[in-house]
Motif scaffolding. Structure first.
Motif: not given
Length: 197
Positions: A61-72, A77-82, A85-86
């Motif tokens: 979750p921290a790694v995906l949360g650090a992505l910059r931008g808006h992702y689909v 997909l497990p909600a806890d993974w993202t 994230a935006d």
């Protein structure tokens, strides 16, 4: 009877029973590598210019949360993974124009192949429809280490032949006659593979 007539005759026959199909001898070498399939997959995927990261599952979750931008993200997909994230869920399906305006997509995968550095999507839950993985400029694939098969035969055993399959080996790229490489022509320009335990 010529070859054409023989093939047409066979097409009219009833399909083989699953047990009969499973009993077909397959004496070919099924696994070429006995070492660490996860390490081999990471190495081969990086050879194809994918950005590869190996992390503990708790850090996802921290790694995906650090992505910059808006992702689909696809349905399933497990909600806890993202969690950080935006993201926007592809339910209802996001239009092609809206997908093109997003920064990327985050998916899971059906299987990954260590020998070839390939990620395989069967577009089931957590993988989404094909447009999700072809239109956005950045594809982030979460590969759980248990999904990594050492070789192609082992990977194919895990896949269903009646599902649509997409094989991804690196970011989309092509070359012209002078071998000038251009990325992003037929799909995402960037591919990030996050391997978790």
């Amino acid at each position: 009877m010529n070859a054409r007539e023989e093939i047409l005759r066979r097409l009219g026959e009833t399909p083989a029973e699953p047990a009969a199909y499973a009993a077909i001898p397959r004496p070919y070498l099924r696994r070429h590598h006995e070492g660490d399939a996860v390490e081999l997959f990471a190495e081969r995927a990086a050879d194809y210019r994918a950005e590869v990261r190996r992390i503990p599952g708790a850090d996802l979750p921290a790694v995906l949360g650090a992505l910059r931008g808006h992702y689909v993200v696809p349905d399933g997909l497990p909600a806890d993974w993202t969690a950080g994230a935006d993201v926007v869920r592809d339910d209802p399906p996001v239009s092609i124009a809206a997908l093109d305006a997003l920064d990327g997509v985050i998916t899971g995968c059906a299987v990954a192949i260590a020998e070839t550095g390939t990620v395989v999507l069967d577009h089931g839950p957590g993988q989404g429809r094909r447009a999700l993985t072809l239109v956005p400029d950045h594809h982030v694939v979460v590969v759980e280490s248990a999904r990594i098969a050492a070789d192609v035969p082992e990977a194919l055993e895990r896949l269903s032949p009646d599902r649509p399959l997409t094989f991804i080996s690196g970011p989309s790229a092509t070359s012209d006659i002078e071998l000038s490489r251009v990325e992003g022509v037929h799909g995402p320009r960037r591919l990030t593979i996050v391997i978790t335990d």
